[in-house]
Every structure is written in C-alpha cells, then in structure tokens.
Design a protein around this motif. Structure first.
Motif, PDB file in Angstrom:
ATOM      1  N   GLY A  91       0.814  -1.216   0.000  1.00  0.00           N
ATOM      2  CA  GLY A  91       0.000   0.000   0.000  1.00  0.00           C
ATOM      3  C   GLY A  91       0.843   1.259   0.000  1.00  0.00           C
ATOM      4  O   GLY A  91       0.520   2.246  -0.683  1.00  0.00           O
ATOM      5  N   LEU A  92       1.961   1.239   0.755  1.00  0.00           N
ATOM      6  CA  LEU A  92       2.876   2.378   0.769  1.00  0.00           C
ATOM      7  C   LEU A  92       3.447   2.630  -0.619  1.00  0.00           C
ATOM      8  O   LEU A  92       3.533   3.778  -1.078  1.00  0.00           O
ATOM      9  CB  LEU A  92       4.012   2.109   1.759  1.00  0.00           C
ATOM     10  CG  LEU A  92       5.154   3.134   1.772  1.00  0.00           C
ATOM     11  CD1 LEU A  92       4.652   4.489   2.255  1.00  0.00           C
ATOM     12  CD2 LEU A  92       6.304   2.639   2.655  1.00  0.00           C
ATOM     13  N   GLY A  93       3.819   1.556  -1.320  1.00  0.00           N
ATOM     14  CA  GLY A  93       4.356   1.705  -2.668  1.00  0.00           C
ATOM     15  C   GLY A  93       3.349   2.295  -3.629  1.00  0.00           C
ATOM     16  O   GLY A  93       3.685   3.154  -4.456  1.00  0.00           O
ATOM     17  N   VAL A  94       2.091   1.861  -3.531  1.00  0.00           N
ATOM     18  CA  VAL A  94       1.042   2.413  -4.396  1.00  0.00           C
ATOM     19  C   VAL A  94       0.855   3.902  -4.126  1.00  0.00           C
ATOM     20  O   VAL A  94       0.765   4.722  -5.058  1.00  0.00           O
ATOM     21  CB  VAL A  94      -0.285   1.662  -4.175  1.00  0.00           C
ATOM     22  CG1 VAL A  94      -1.431   2.378  -4.899  1.00  0.00           C
ATOM     23  CG2 VAL A  94      -0.168   0.221  -4.661  1.00  0.00           C
ATOM     24  N   ALA A  95       0.804   4.269  -2.836  1.00  0.00           N
ATOM     25  CA  ALA A  95       0.607   5.680  -2.475  1.00  0.00           C
ATOM     26  C   ALA A  95       1.739   6.554  -3.002  1.00  0.00           C
ATOM     27  O   ALA A  95       1.501   7.636  -3.560  1.00  0.00           O
ATOM     28  CB  ALA A  95       0.492   5.810  -0.958  1.00  0.00           C
ATOM     29  N   LEU A  96       2.992   6.097  -2.845  1.00  0.00           N
ATOM     30  CA  LEU A  96       4.125   6.882  -3.322  1.00  0.00           C
ATOM     31  C   LEU A  96       4.134   6.980  -4.842  1.00  0.00           C
ATOM     32  O   LEU A  96       4.478   8.033  -5.401  1.00  0.00           O
ATOM     33  CB  LEU A  96       5.436   6.265  -2.818  1.00  0.00           C
ATOM     34  CG  LEU A  96       5.750   6.485  -1.340  1.00  0.00           C
ATOM     35  CD1 LEU A  96       7.014   5.716  -0.943  1.00  0.00           C
ATOM     36  CD2 LEU A  96       5.918   7.967  -1.033  1.00  0.00           C
ATOM     37  N   ALA A  97       3.758   5.907  -5.519  1.00  0.00           N
ATOM     38  CA  ALA A  97       3.722   5.943  -6.981  1.00  0.00           C
ATOM     39  C   ALA A  97       2.711   6.987  -7.464  1.00  0.00           C
ATOM     40  O   ALA A  97       2.974   7.732  -8.411  1.00  0.00           O
ATOM     41  CB  ALA A  97       3.371   4.565  -7.537  1.00  0.00           C
ATOM     42  N   VAL A  98       1.561   7.051  -6.820  1.00  0.00           N
ATOM     43  CA  VAL A  98       0.552   8.039  -7.190  1.00  0.00           C
ATOM     44  C   VAL A  98       1.067   9.456  -6.947  1.00  0.00           C
ATOM     45  O   VAL A  98       0.885  10.362  -7.776  1.00  0.00           O
ATOM     46  CB  VAL A  98      -0.753   7.804  -6.394  1.00  0.00           C
ATOM     47  CG1 VAL A  98      -1.735   8.958  -6.608  1.00  0.00           C
ATOM     48  CG2 VAL A  98      -1.390   6.487  -6.818  1.00  0.00           C
ATOM     49  N   LEU A  99       1.734   9.660  -5.802  1.00  0.00           N
ATOM     50  CA  LEU A  99       2.261  10.988  -5.484  1.00  0.00           C
ATOM     51  C   LEU A  99       3.351  11.404  -6.467  1.00  0.00           C
ATOM     52  O   LEU A  99       3.407  12.568  -6.899  1.00  0.00           O
ATOM     53  CB  LEU A  99       2.799  11.005  -4.050  1.00  0.00           C
ATOM     54  CG  LEU A  99       1.743  10.891  -2.948  1.00  0.00           C
ATOM     55  CD1 LEU A  99       2.413  10.748  -1.585  1.00  0.00           C
ATOM     56  CD2 LEU A  99       0.827  12.112  -2.961  1.00  0.00           C
ATOM     57  N   VAL A 100       4.230  10.479  -6.831  1.00  0.00           N
ATOM     58  CA  VAL A 100       5.271  10.783  -7.814  1.00  0.00           C
ATOM     59  C   VAL A 100       4.638  11.127  -9.161  1.00  0.00           C
ATOM     60  O   VAL A 100       5.038  12.092  -9.827  1.00  0.00           O
ATOM     61  CB  VAL A 100       6.237   9.586  -7.960  1.00  0.00           C
ATOM     62  CG1 VAL A 100       7.142   9.768  -9.185  1.00  0.00           C
ATOM     63  CG2 VAL A 100       7.092   9.441  -6.708  1.00  0.00           C
TER      64      VAL A 100
END
Length: 431
Positions: free
Chosen positions: A200-209
């Motif tokens: 979930g952390l990876g998905v959130a960071l990918a969206v923010l990037v």
C-alpha cells in the motif's frame, strides 16, 4: 556548471604573467527553484523506502522463522538479502535514470516494490521469501537513487547540503517508528500483513510521484549510453581520486551506524541489563541525535560552505569516539556517561555524510544518477562489510564502540590525506 573550486592564476605586478596556482572556492549562482515542505517530504519518503522496508519487518523475524520452519540465520537472510539487492539495484538503476530521466525509473521501481511485497505475502517457504526480498531491495534502490539525483539536478553546494539535511529528517524519523508500527501490524494481521502495508505504501508513493514530482532531467541532458557507456561512467568515477575519497566518507559513516545497530541490542540488553522497552527508548533517543544533527547541519550550511562543516565535524566525531572507547573500556561513569558520549558522537553523524556526498556529486551533474548510485552502493557495501566485525570481535560494548570509532578515523584519514581539505592555501574552504 562551475565547480566549487577552480585553479586560480595570480598575475605578478611586473609582468602580469600568472605564476601562482591555488584552489579557490567559488560559489555557484543560487538556483531559482525553492522546494516546498510537501516536495521535501515526498523526496524524503522516497529516500526512506529501503529503511522502512527493512525496519518495519524486523519484529516479525522470529515469527517468520517459526511459521516457515527456518533457522534464525535463514530468517536473517531476508534482511541481508534485501541489502544485497539494494546495492546491486543502485548500480543498475542509477545509469538508467541518467538515460531515461528520473520519473520513469522511480515509477517502475515503486511498481516492482508493490509486486514483490504482494508476492512476499504469499511466499510458501523461506527460500522464496529470501529471493523475493532480494528483488524487493533491487526495486527499492530506484526510490533512494532518484531522490538523491533529483537534488543534484537542481542544486549544488550549500543549497544541496541544506536540502539533503531536510531529507534526513524524514529518512531518520521514519525508521524510528517503523519497528513499533510493524510490530502492531504483525500482531493484528501476522507478518504477511506487514507486506500488505508495504504494498500500500508503494502504491501511495507511486501516485504521489505521478502527480507531484516533475521531471528534473530534460532530454537534452540525458546520457544515451549502453553497457559500455555505463562501465565507462563507473570507470570515470573510480579514476577520480577526489570523488573516491569523498565517496568513502559516507560509506564509513554508514559503517558507524550499522556497527551501532548490530551491536547495540547485545550491548545494552545483555551487558547492561536493559529490558526490551528500555532499549527501545534508548534507541529512539539516539535516533533523535541523528535527526537533530542533520537539522543543525541544515542551518550551518546556510552560512558556511559544506566542506568547512565537514572538516570540523569529522574531527569532533573522532575525538568523541576516542573518548567513548576510553569511557566504555574503563567503566568510568557507568552506563550513563557511555550513553551521553555515544549520543554526542551520533549527533555528529548528521554533519558528515551529507556534506561529503554533496561535494562528491558536485562535478557530476551530467551523470548524477550514476554518481548517486555509486555513493549508495559504497555505503551499503562498507556498512555491510564493517558491521559484522563487531560480532567477530566479541559483540561487547568495547568492540562496538571501537569499530565505530575506527570507521570515523578511517574517514578522517581519507579526508586529510586524499583531499586538500586541511592544506593551507590549497583547500576548498578558507584556512
């Protein structure tokens, strides 16, 4: 871009002919871009991904071994395997970010992090979990390499050192809370749930990037290089004596931290009788020293060149290290004095690796990803090679602080011998 130092010719009054050659400090033009707190938080979160992925999983190690029928040594390979994957990943992903820009490699890396996290959730045995953790470390390297390369794309000198120190606030705080968070998650959803949260952390960071991180490497500045070009890039770095000296200093600084992390649990719990809660509190207090030192550095480099701060801080840290060895070996002042000196020594950590990294990267704006990858790989390699010496020499308090101090002394020696940092009239900063 003009470097932080250059060869200056001083003409004589009679002839006007240049006779004297000195290394003189020059100050690059201040960058126009000023990152906001949200952008710094995003870069810091990217840089902290490998540390979070490691530390949030630590409380689950005994359970992983028990459930998968693995020995303690095999379970620990799920940690060291990730570090190995991270070191290799940095060397591969750094040049790719110089060729394809910063956004694409970090997005691919984050998606790889998500995929491997999901697969770790359903790993059937310890062998599969170890292999997946190696891959996870490889993909995580994209986040940390790109975060550092982005800074070099837009900043040099004191501006870069100040921003890197701000990143250290995020990088340092996140792992402090990660073990506690990981323990709570594992208690509620088992160790497999920890990997679900990491996904979930990876998905959130990918969206923010995707939404908020602009490309910082325009197409006309990209290095179109195949494997031979990548090898030539690394060879160029290896041949640069100044770069190698400055790259070694953050590596030895990482050895200081890893030696402390490896030895502290045995020293404070076995030798000094602290329980798990007391040790966790002490570990957090020492973490504050690391974060606080980085913030002090951010203020210092507003007024002083990074090299000025570096060459004083590393001497102070060496003196504190020697004092710590003497206090620990003699027992003078007991645990209390040992903890005070250790805290002061760790606080200097925030003033050393960041400034050395900024100076090392200064001349390599044309290949910032490759240079940042090399720095990261050096840190991972030296930290991993030096830290086990604590165990080989007994795992005692004396062996821990001796290895930490020895690492600082190596860094100081390299700075003094292999660079002009302390040479009058030839240093990067004024004597």
């Amino acid at each position: 871009m003009r470097p932080l130092w250059h060869v200056a010719r001083t003409p004589t009054a009679e002839t006007g002919v240049s006779k004297r050659y000195d290394l003189v400090v020059t100050t690059p033009a201040p960058p126009q871009y000023r990152p906001g707190p949200k952008y710094v938080l995003l870069l810091g979160s990217l840089a902290a991904v490998p540390a979070i992925t490691t530390d949030i999983y630590l409380p689950s190690l005994p359970t992983v071994g028990a459930e998968l029928g693995a020995t303690a040594a095999a379970a620990q390979l799920t940690i060291s395997g990730m570090l190995v994957g991270g070191a290799v990943g940095q060397l591969v992903i750094g040049p790719l970010s110089d060729r394809f820009g910063r956004r694409l490699p970090v997005l691919v890396g984050l998606l790889g992090h998500v995929l491997t996290s999901v697969l770790c959730m359903i790993a059937p045995n310890i062998t599969a979990l170890i292999a997946l953790r190696v891959l996870q470390g490889f993909f995580n390297a994209a986040a940390s390499v790109v975060a550092i390369a982005v800074i070099r794309d837009r900043f040099v000198g004191s501006d870069a050192a100040r921003l890197l120190s701000r990143l250290m606030l995020v990088i340092g705080v996140a792992p402090l809370f990660a073990p506690a968070v990981g323990g709570a998650i594992a208690h509620a959803w088992t160790w497999r749930g920890v990997f679900g949260v990491l996904a979930g952390l990876g998905v959130a960071l990918a969206v923010l990037v995707w939404r908020f991180m602009p490309e910082t490497l325009p197409a006309d500045r990209r290095r179109i290089a195949g494997p031979r070009g990548v090898a030539r890039g690394y060879l160029e770095l290896l041949r640069d004596r100044r770069f190698m000296a400055l790259a070694l200093i953050p590596g030895m600084a990482q050895a200081v931290i890893m030696s402390y992390v490896v030895g502290s649990t045995y020293v404070f719990q076995r030798e000094h009788g602290l329980d798990a809660n007391q040790f966790a509190l002490l570990f957090a207090i020492n973490g504050v020293a690391l974060v606080g030192g980085a913030q002090v550095n951010a203020h210092l480099v507003k007024r002083l060149a990074p090299l000025r701060v570096l060459r004083v801080a590393i001497v102070v840290q060496a003196v504190l290290g020697l004092t710590l060895v003497a206090v620990t070996a003699s027992g003078l002042g007991g645990l209390a004095l040992m903890c005070v000196v250790l805290w002061l020594m760790l606080s200097m950590q925030g003033l050393v690796p960041g400034n050395a990294s900024v100076l090392a990267l200064n001349d390599y704006g044309h290949m910032a990803g490759t240079a940042a990858a090399f720095l990261g790989a050096m840190q991972a390699a030296l930290g991993g090679l030096v830290a086990p010496i604590v165990g080989f020499t007994g795992g005692t308090g004396v062996s821990m602080v001796a290895v930490m101090t020895g690492s600082v002394l190596v860094g100081f020696t390299v700075l003094a011998v292999a660079t002009p940092a302390y040479r009058r009239g030839g240093a990067w900063g004024a004597p």
